[in-house]
Design a protein around this motif. Structure first.
Motif, PDB file in Angstrom:
ATOM      1  N   ASN A 115      -4.273  -3.999   9.447  1.00 16.98           N
ATOM      2  CA  ASN A 115      -4.182  -5.461   8.720  1.00 16.98           C
ATOM      3  C   ASN A 115      -3.030  -4.997   7.472  1.00 16.98           C
ATOM      4  OD1 ASN A 115      -4.853  -7.610   7.188  1.00 16.98           O
ATOM      5  ND2 ASN A 115      -6.847  -7.327   7.342  1.00 16.98           N
ATOM      6  N   HIS A 116      -2.005  -5.761   7.757  1.00 17.55           N
ATOM      7  CA  HIS A 116      -1.211  -5.591   6.515  1.00 17.55           C
ATOM      8  C   HIS A 116      -1.447  -6.442   5.436  1.00 17.55           C
ATOM      9  CE1 HIS A 116       2.105  -3.370   8.986  1.00 17.55           C
ATOM     10  NE2 HIS A 116       1.889  -4.204  10.138  1.00 17.55           N
ATOM     11  N   GLU A 117      -2.143  -7.476   5.794  1.00 15.67           N
ATOM     12  CA  GLU A 117      -2.341  -8.275   4.464  1.00 15.67           C
ATOM     13  C   GLU A 117      -3.575  -7.535   3.514  1.00 15.67           C
ATOM     14  OE1 GLU A 117      -2.202  -9.562   7.425  1.00 15.67           O
ATOM     15  OE2 GLU A 117      -0.725 -11.102   7.479  1.00 15.67           O
ATOM     16  N   GLY A 118      -4.404  -6.833   4.303  1.00 19.13           N
ATOM     17  CA  GLY A 118      -5.350  -6.022   3.502  1.00 19.13           C
ATOM     18  C   GLY A 118      -4.737  -5.094   2.959  1.00 19.13           C
ATOM     19  N   LEU A 119      -3.763  -4.431   3.438  1.00 14.19           N
ATOM     20  CA  LEU A 119      -2.857  -3.258   2.529  1.00 14.19           C
ATOM     21  C   LEU A 119      -2.110  -3.708   1.452  1.00 14.19           C
ATOM     22  CD1 LEU A 119      -2.306  -0.333   2.423  1.00 14.19           C
ATOM     23  CD2 LEU A 119      -0.383  -0.623   4.177  1.00 14.19           C
ATOM     24  N   ILE A 120      -1.765  -4.806   1.405  1.00  7.27           N
ATOM     25  CA  ILE A 120      -1.003  -5.815   0.532  1.00  7.27           C
ATOM     26  C   ILE A 120      -2.087  -5.798  -0.610  1.00  7.27           C
ATOM     27  CG2 ILE A 120       0.109  -7.842  -0.290  1.00  7.27           C
ATOM     28  CD1 ILE A 120       1.387  -7.668   2.327  1.00  7.27           C
ATOM     29  N   ASP A 121      -3.125  -6.384  -0.497  1.00  5.91           N
ATOM     30  CA  ASP A 121      -4.084  -6.619  -1.383  1.00  5.91           C
ATOM     31  C   ASP A 121      -4.417  -5.069  -2.238  1.00  5.91           C
ATOM     32  OD1 ASP A 121      -4.252  -9.250  -0.684  1.00  5.91           O
ATOM     33  OD2 ASP A 121      -5.835  -8.889   0.341  1.00  5.91           O
ATOM     34  N   GLU A 122      -4.538  -4.082  -1.470  1.00  3.95           N
ATOM     35  CA  GLU A 122      -4.897  -2.976  -2.149  1.00  3.95           C
ATOM     36  C   GLU A 122      -3.590  -2.226  -2.999  1.00  3.95           C
ATOM     37  OE1 GLU A 122      -7.419   0.085   0.213  1.00  3.95           O
ATOM     38  OE2 GLU A 122      -6.625  -1.095   1.939  1.00  3.95           O
ATOM     39  N   ILE A 123      -2.285  -2.521  -2.311  1.00  3.43           N
ATOM     40  CA  ILE A 123      -1.303  -2.211  -3.206  1.00  3.43           C
ATOM     41  C   ILE A 123      -1.247  -2.943  -4.568  1.00  3.43           C
ATOM     42  CG2 ILE A 123       1.325  -2.030  -3.345  1.00  3.43           C
ATOM     43  CD1 ILE A 123       1.224  -1.752  -0.095  1.00  3.43           C
ATOM     44  N   GLU A 128       0.968  -1.086 -11.046  1.00  4.43           N
ATOM     45  CA  GLU A 128       1.260  -1.701 -12.180  1.00  4.43           C
ATOM     46  C   GLU A 128       2.666  -2.203 -12.311  1.00  4.43           C
ATOM     47  OE1 GLU A 128       0.000   0.569 -15.360  1.00  4.43           O
ATOM     48  OE2 GLU A 128      -2.147   0.466 -15.005  1.00  4.43           O
ATOM     49  N   GLY A 129       3.654  -1.504 -11.729  1.00  6.79           N
ATOM     50  CA  GLY A 129       5.049  -1.583 -11.649  1.00  6.79           C
ATOM     51  C   GLY A 129       5.404  -2.617 -10.296  1.00  6.79           C
ATOM     52  N   PRO A 130       6.813  -2.731 -10.352  1.00  6.11           N
ATOM     53  CA  PRO A 130       7.471  -3.342  -9.140  1.00  6.11           C
ATOM     54  C   PRO A 130       7.133  -2.274  -8.028  1.00  6.11           C
ATOM     55  CG  PRO A 130       9.038  -2.337 -10.674  1.00  6.11           C
ATOM     56  CD  PRO A 130       7.902  -2.330 -11.450  1.00  6.11           C
ATOM     57  N   VAL A 131       7.063  -3.070  -6.715  1.00  3.08           N
ATOM     58  CA  VAL A 131       6.817  -2.426  -5.679  1.00  3.08           C
ATOM     59  C   VAL A 131       8.100  -2.426  -4.567  1.00  3.08           C
ATOM     60  CG1 VAL A 131       5.231  -1.882  -3.490  1.00  3.08           C
ATOM     61  CG2 VAL A 131       4.524  -2.368  -5.995  1.00  3.08           C
ATOM     62  N   ASN A 190      -0.471   4.909   3.022  1.00  4.42           N
ATOM     63  CA  ASN A 190      -1.964   4.801   3.362  1.00  4.42           C
ATOM     64  C   ASN A 190      -2.158   5.969   4.238  1.00  4.42           C
ATOM     65  OD1 ASN A 190       0.011   3.549   5.075  1.00  4.42           O
ATOM     66  ND2 ASN A 190      -1.515   2.182   6.054  1.00  4.42           N
ATOM     67  N   ARG A 191      -1.453   6.757   4.597  1.00  2.00           N
ATOM     68  CA  ARG A 191      -1.612   8.016   5.230  1.00  2.00           C
ATOM     69  C   ARG A 191      -0.583   9.229   4.803  1.00  2.00           C
ATOM     70  NH1 ARG A 191      -2.954   8.399  11.611  1.00  2.00           N
ATOM     71  NH2 ARG A 191      -4.043   6.512  11.923  1.00  2.00           N
ATOM     72  N   TYR A 209      -3.729   6.039  -0.481  1.00  2.00           N
ATOM     73  CA  TYR A 209      -4.817   5.360  -0.356  1.00  2.00           C
ATOM     74  C   TYR A 209      -4.783   4.120   0.412  1.00  2.00           C
ATOM     75  CZ  TYR A 209      -2.111   2.372  -3.506  1.00  2.00           C
ATOM     76  OH  TYR A 209      -0.821   1.676  -4.007  1.00  2.00           O
ATOM     77  N   GLY A 210      -5.805   3.424   0.728  1.00  2.00           N
ATOM     78  CA  GLY A 210      -5.694   2.298   1.664  1.00  2.00           C
ATOM     79  C   GLY A 210      -6.099   2.467   3.040  1.00  2.00           C
ATOM     80  N   ASP A 211      -6.172   1.453   3.826  1.00  2.00           N
ATOM     81  CA  ASP A 211      -6.521   1.330   5.526  1.00  2.00           C
ATOM     82  C   ASP A 211      -5.410   2.169   6.009  1.00  2.00           C
ATOM     83  OD1 ASP A 211      -7.124   0.940   7.936  1.00  2.00           O
ATOM     84  OD2 ASP A 211      -6.695  -1.136   7.619  1.00  2.00           O
ATOM     85  N   PRO A 212      -5.812   3.541   6.738  1.00  2.00           N
ATOM     86  CA  PRO A 212      -4.849   4.364   7.245  1.00  2.00           C
ATOM     87  C   PRO A 212      -4.164   3.652   8.542  1.00  2.00           C
ATOM     88  CG  PRO A 212      -7.221   4.994   7.650  1.00  2.00           C
ATOM     89  CD  PRO A 212      -7.064   3.947   6.786  1.00  2.00           C
ATOM     90  N   MET A 213      -4.926   2.480   9.040  1.00  2.00           N
ATOM     91  CA  MET A 213      -4.387   1.981  10.355  1.00  2.00           C
ATOM     92  C   MET A 213      -4.566   2.956  11.685  1.00  2.00           C
ATOM     93  SD  MET A 213      -1.241  -0.721   8.949  1.00  2.00           S
ATOM     94  CE  MET A 213      -1.453  -1.747   7.676  1.00  2.00           C
TER      95      MET A 213
END
Length: 287
Positions: A115-123, A128-131, A190-191, A209-213
Motif C-alpha cells: 500500500n503506497h498510500e499508507g506508506l506515504i502517510d507514515e512518511i 519534518e523536512g522536504p522528502v 521501509n526495509r 520504518y513503515g509497512d515493509p510490503m
C-alpha cells in the motif's frame, strides 16, 4: 565475467580504484556480492560454478558462506566503500537538507505488493523536512506508482538501471546515488537494505520504518524479514543511535576491510601495475 559483477557499475568502480580502465573493466575472476545480503553473499537465483572464487563484502558474510560449505570465499569490501574512499565529501559542500526515502522495491522477476498510500502517510507523519523518493527503475516506469508519490508533494527520482546480461550497463549509478545521498541529511526506507547501509556510511542519519510490503512469491531465505528485524534491531526505527548505526554500516559494507590496490588486483585476478594509485583510505572510517 558473470553479468552480475557489472550490476550498478560495481566492476567499473573497482577498476578505477585499481588504476585500470573503468570504462572497460577487466574480467573479474569470480563472483562479486552485489547487494547487502543476510546469507552467503550470493544471489539465490543465480547458478554458480563450484570452486570459482566468491568475493564478499564483510567478514560476517564470509563466515555464513563457510558454515554453508562454501569455499574460496574472500572478503574484499563493497564497491560503495571503495567509491567513498575515492570520493571524499568536499569541505565546502552545501548543507544537507531533508530525507531521501527508498521504498522497498521489486526486481525484473518479482513485483511489489503493498500500500503506497499508507506508506506515504507514515512518511509525512515522520519526516519534518522536504522528502525525495527514490524508486527502482521498475516502479519509476510505472506511471501510477510514480504519480502516487508525486501527488503527495515528494520529489521523485530514480538512480537508473542496474544493468543485466551485459546490457544497459550504467557505470555512473553509484556516483549518482552518492551525490543524491550527500544532498540529504537523512536516508530512510521501509526495509533495511543496501541503500540504508550506503547512506549511513555516506554520512546520513538512517531510519527504517513503515509497512515493509512484500515481493510476489517472497521466500524467507536465511530467516527473511523476521531475522533482519531481530538481528539488526538497532537499524530499525524512525530515530536511531547514530554511533551504533555507523558501526554496523562499516562492518556490513566492509569499510574496515578495504584492500590496497595491488592486493585487490591480485585477488580479483586483474593485471598488475608498476605503480599503485595513491588513494587515502582512512577517511572511510574517520569521517
Amino acid at each position: 565475467m558473470h553479468h552480475a559483477n557489472h550490476y550498478y557499475g560495481h566492476s567499473h568502480v573497482l577498476a578505477r580504484y585499481c588504476g585500470l580502465d573503468d570504462t572497460d573493466p577487466p574480467r573479474l575472476h569470480g563472483y562479486l556480492q552485489h547487494g547487502w545480503n543476510i546469507g552467503d553473499g550470493m544471489a539465490p537465483d543465480h547458478e554458480y560454478v563450484p570452486g570459482v572464487p566468491k568475493f564478499v563484502w564483510s567478514e560476517r558474510v564470509r563466515r555464513r558462506a563457510w558454515s554453508l560449505g562454501r569455499r574460496e570465499v574472500y572478503v574484499v569490501g563493497s564497491p560503495w566503500a571503495y567509491l567513498i574512499a575515492m570520493e571524499p565529501e568536499p569541505a565546502d559542500a552545501p548543507p544537507r537538507e531533508g530525507t531521501l526515502f527508498y521504498p522497498f522495491h521489486g526486481w525484473e522477476g518479482q513485483h511489489i505488493i503493498g500500500n503506497h498510500e499508507g506508506l506515504i502517510d507514515e512518511i509525512k507523519a515522520t519526516e519534518e523536512g522536504p522528502v525525495t523518493v527514490c524508486l527502482y527503475w521498475q516502479e519509476f516506469r510505472d506511471k501510477r506508482v510514480r504519480a502516487t508519490y508525486e501527488r503527495a508533494g515528494f520529489r521523485v527520482i530514480s538512480h537508473g538501471y542496474r544493468g543485466g546480461w551485459w546490457k544497459d550497463l550504467d557505470p555512473g549509478f553509484l556516483y549518482r546515488q552518492l551525490a543524491e545521498q550527500r544532498r540529504h541529511s537523512r536516508v530512510a526506507s521501509n526495509r533495511l537494505s543496501s541503500a540504508i547501509m550506503y547512506g549511513t556510511l555516506a554520512g546520513c542519519e538512517p531510519a527504517v520504518y513503515g509497512d515493509p510490503m512484500q515481493l510476489e512469491r517472497e521466500k524467507s531465505a536465511f530467516g527473511g524479514q523476521a531475522r533482519i528485524v531481530r538481528e539488526w534491531a538497532e537499524m530499525h526505527g524512525a530515530s536511531l543511535n547514530l554511533e551504533a548505526a555507523r558501526r554496523i554500516a562499516v562492518a556490513e559494507l566492509g569499510a574496515d576491510r578495504l584492500l590496497p590496490p595491488a592486493e585487490l588486483r591480485r585477488v580479483l585476478g586483474w593485471p598488475s601495475l608498476r605503480e599503485d594509485p595513491d588513494i587515502e583510505l582512512t577517511g572511510v572510517l574517520t569521517r
